[in-house]
Scaffold this motif. Structure first.
Motif, short mmCIF file in Angstrom:
data_model
loop_
_atom_site.label_atom_id
_atom_site.label_comp_id
_atom_site.label_asym_id
_atom_site.label_seq_id
_atom_site.Cartn_x
_atom_site.Cartn_y
_atom_site.Cartn_z
N ASP A 50 0.87 -1.09 0.08
CA ASP A 50 -0.14 -0.02 0.03
C ASP A 50 0.78 1.37 0.05
O ASP A 50 1.76 1.52 0.73
CB ASP A 50 -1.03 0.03 1.19
N ARG A 51 0.89 1.84 -0.94
CA ARG A 51 1.74 3.22 -1.14
C ARG A 51 1.56 4.28 0.08
O ARG A 51 2.87 4.68 0.53
CB ARG A 51 1.42 4.01 -2.31
N ALA A 52 0.57 4.46 0.41
CA ALA A 52 0.22 5.22 1.71
C ALA A 52 1.00 4.83 2.96
O ALA A 52 1.48 5.55 3.62
CB ALA A 52 -1.32 5.71 1.84
N LEU A 53 0.75 3.70 3.15
CA LEU A 53 1.46 3.06 4.17
C LEU A 53 2.86 2.87 4.13
O LEU A 53 3.58 3.19 5.09
CB LEU A 53 0.80 1.45 4.39
N GLU A 55 4.63 5.01 2.56
CA GLU A 55 5.13 6.59 2.64
C GLU A 55 5.10 6.80 4.12
O GLU A 55 5.97 7.45 4.80
CB GLU A 55 4.45 7.69 1.92
N LYS A 56 3.92 6.56 4.86
CA LYS A 56 3.92 6.63 6.29
C LYS A 56 5.28 6.14 7.05
O LYS A 56 5.82 6.83 7.80
CB LYS A 56 2.89 6.13 6.83
N TYR A 57 5.61 4.78 6.80
CA TYR A 57 6.61 4.20 7.24
C TYR A 57 7.99 4.94 6.90
O TYR A 57 8.95 5.11 7.97
CB TYR A 57 6.86 2.67 7.02
N GLN A 58 8.27 5.35 5.84
CA GLN A 58 9.34 5.92 5.38
C GLN A 58 9.55 7.30 6.01
O GLN A 58 10.54 7.64 6.45
CB GLN A 58 9.15 6.30 3.84
#
Length: 73
Positions: A50-53, A55-58
């Motif tokens: 999941d791209r949003a997930l 990005e959150k962890y990044q």
């Protein structure tokens, strides 16, 4: 145990059921295709992210690194 499959006119192939079961593949699973120098083909199962997930962890990793840098004073 060798199994054979056929390339269809539009380039599609069907993996035999025993191979799918052994690889634990299900409908909709993603496979990466690698063509080796000798022309052999490898199919590697991949998990979608999941791209949003991601990005959150990044961003969390970046924030952690910034905090660590500040502690080295």
């Amino acid at each position: 145990m060798s199994e054979y499959l056929q390339v269809r006119s539009n380039g599609q192939i069907t993996l035999p059921a025993p191979a799918r079961r052994k690889a634990k593949l299900n409908e909709g699973d993603l496979l990466e295709v690698l063509v080796e120098e000798d022309g052999s083909i490898r199919l590697i199962p991949k998990l979608p992210i999941d791209r949003a997930l991601a990005e959150k962890y990044q961003l969390a990793d970046v924030n952690w690194a910034v905090k660590q840098k500040g502690k080295k004073k």
